[in-house]
Every structure is written in structure tokens, then in C-alpha cells.
Design a protein around this motif. Structure first.
Motif, mmCIF file in Angstrom:
data_model
loop_
_atom_site.group_PDB
_atom_site.id
_atom_site.type_symbol
_atom_site.label_atom_id
_atom_site.label_comp_id
_atom_site.label_asym_id
_atom_site.label_seq_id
_atom_site.Cartn_x
_atom_site.Cartn_y
_atom_site.Cartn_z
ATOM 1 N N ARG A 167 34.489 44.153 45.986
ATOM 2 C CA ARG A 167 34.272 43.939 44.562
ATOM 3 C C ARG A 167 34.374 42.461 44.182
ATOM 4 N NH1 ARG A 167 34.502 47.433 40.143
ATOM 5 N NH2 ARG A 167 33.521 48.798 41.665
ATOM 6 N N SER A 169 33.454 39.931 45.727
ATOM 7 C CA SER A 169 32.290 39.115 46.119
ATOM 8 C C SER A 169 31.293 38.945 44.966
ATOM 9 C CB SER A 169 31.595 39.723 47.340
ATOM 10 O OG SER A 169 31.047 40.986 47.023
ATOM 11 N N TYR A 170 31.333 39.882 43.994
ATOM 12 C CA TYR A 170 30.427 39.763 42.838
ATOM 13 C C TYR A 170 30.776 38.547 41.985
ATOM 14 C CZ TYR A 170 29.551 44.707 43.981
ATOM 15 O OH TYR A 170 29.254 45.880 44.633
ATOM 16 N N LEU A 171 32.008 38.063 42.110
ATOM 17 C CA LEU A 171 32.457 36.931 41.287
ATOM 18 C C LEU A 171 32.050 35.580 41.862
ATOM 19 C CD1 LEU A 171 36.106 38.130 40.548
ATOM 20 C CD2 LEU A 171 34.184 38.145 38.950
ATOM 21 N N SER A 175 36.043 33.769 42.419
ATOM 22 C CA SER A 175 37.102 34.447 43.187
ATOM 23 C C SER A 175 38.074 33.442 43.807
ATOM 24 C CB SER A 175 36.483 35.336 44.281
ATOM 25 O OG SER A 175 35.775 34.553 45.233
#
Length: 198
Positions: A167, A169-171, A175
Motif C-alpha cells: 500500500r 508504494s502508492y505514495l 513514503s
């Protein structure tokens, strides 16, 4: 030094307590980069392990790991359940019928668990996942040099990584600056192992 089934079970009891004590911290780590539920999920999984353990009363190391694996797969949501479950399922296979393992075999065992995580999650070192703790721990254990510092450095190191899996990795770049929650719960796993075999 012999690591007995009793010691393995004592380790997992310590891990259960560590997860329970740190569940708010783990969920706080998960809030900015995930679903915010890692601590609660892990606590639910470890409670399910304790319940299943009391019912099944496993007598071997392998059976103990199997009870843990099944509890984590069935009760922990998100990616963590299947990843931890895969790790301990590999440990189940690697310790078949054993009631004792040698302390110097622990590194090879953790490497087997790591292989299970990577087969399931496809993450590499540097992807900001639990692999970033499992890999250096396996290496240090194989050299007989695992310390609390090794574990802390590995966990803290995930703060400087950009997430490439899960999840977070979407940021992308956002991150950065956050410790990976799976790395943090893995750190607790290995800190409690060290306490048990020290």
C-alpha cells in the motif's frame, strides 16, 4: 546450544506480548503509509495463535510453527497475514519432526522464512518492507552475530527508503521518513528471539 521446542514456544509467547504492548505504535506507523491497522491485525493474529495453541498443544517445533502460520493467515488482514504465514509455513517444512534445533541453524531457518516472504510478496531488499529486516537478521544469525543493534538499524533504515511494494508504494516519495510497519513488527519478532536464546 540446543534450541528446544519449549524455547521456541517461549519465544512466540514473548512475541505475542510484544505485539500486544506495541500494537498502538505499529498501527501509528501504518497510519501515514498504510491502512493504520497493522498493530491491531497482528495482535488479532497472535491472540488466535494462543487460542489454537491451547487447543492443539503442539509437541514439535514444526507443529508449533504450523499453528502460528495458520493463525496468521486466517486472522491477519492485508498483506501481513499471508507474508508472515508464508514465512512460518516455510519454517514448518524446514523443521519437520524436530523437537530440537541447534542455535547455529537459526540463521538458515530465518533465511527459509525470508524465502517464503519473497516468494509470496516479490519484494527485494530496499523495497521498504519486512524483507529489509528479515534479510540482515538472517545474514547476522548465520554469522552468529545477531545483536539488538543489527535489528534496530535494519528497522530504522526503512525510514530512508521509498516504498516499492504494498500500500505504501502508492505514495511514492511521500513514503520517505516513515518506518515500515512490517519491518517494525519483524524487529519485535527477532528482538524477542534474541531475548529467548541469549
Amino acid at each position: 546450544m540446543d534450541v528446544t521446542v519449549t524455547m521456541i514456544q517461549a519465544w512466540l509467547d514473548k512475541f505475542t506480548q510484544a505485539i500486544e504492548t506495541n500494537k498502538a505504535y505499529l498501527s501509528d506507523l501504518d497510519t501515514p503509509i498504510g491502512d493504520g491497522d497493522h498493530g491491531n491485525n497482528m495482535a488479532r493474529g497472535m491472540a488466535a495463535y494462543q487460542e489454537a495453541f491451547a487447543k492443539q498443544n503442539p509437541a514439535t517445533i514444526s507443529d508449533t510453527f504450523k499453528v502460528l502460520s495458520m493463525a496468521l493467515i486466517s486472522k491477519v488482514g492485508g498483506a501481513s497475514g499471508p507474508l508472515y504465514g508464508s514465512a512460518f509455513m516455510n519454517l514448518t517444512k524446514a523443521t519437520k519432526d524436530l523437537t530440537v534445533i541447534q542455535k547455529d541453524e537459526l540463521g538458515a531457518l530465518v533465511a527459509q522464512g525470508l524465502a517464503g516472504i519473497q516468494a509470496r510478496g516479490k519484494a527485494e531488499v530496499g523495497d521498504k518492507t519486512m524483507v529489509d529486516v528479515w534479510a540482515p537478521v538472517a545474514a547476522a544469525l548465520q554469522q552468529g552475530q545477531l545483536t539488538t543493534e543489527t535489528i534496530t538499524v535494519a528497522k530504522e533504515g526503512t525510514k530512508e527508503l521509498v516504498a516499492k511494494k504494498g500500500r505504501a508504494s502508492y505514495l511514492g516519495e511521500r513514503s520517505l521518513g516513515h518506518i515500515d510497519p512490517g519491518a517494525a513488527s519483524s524487529a519485535l519478532l527477532f528482538e524477542t528471539l534474541l531475548e529467548t536464546i541469549a
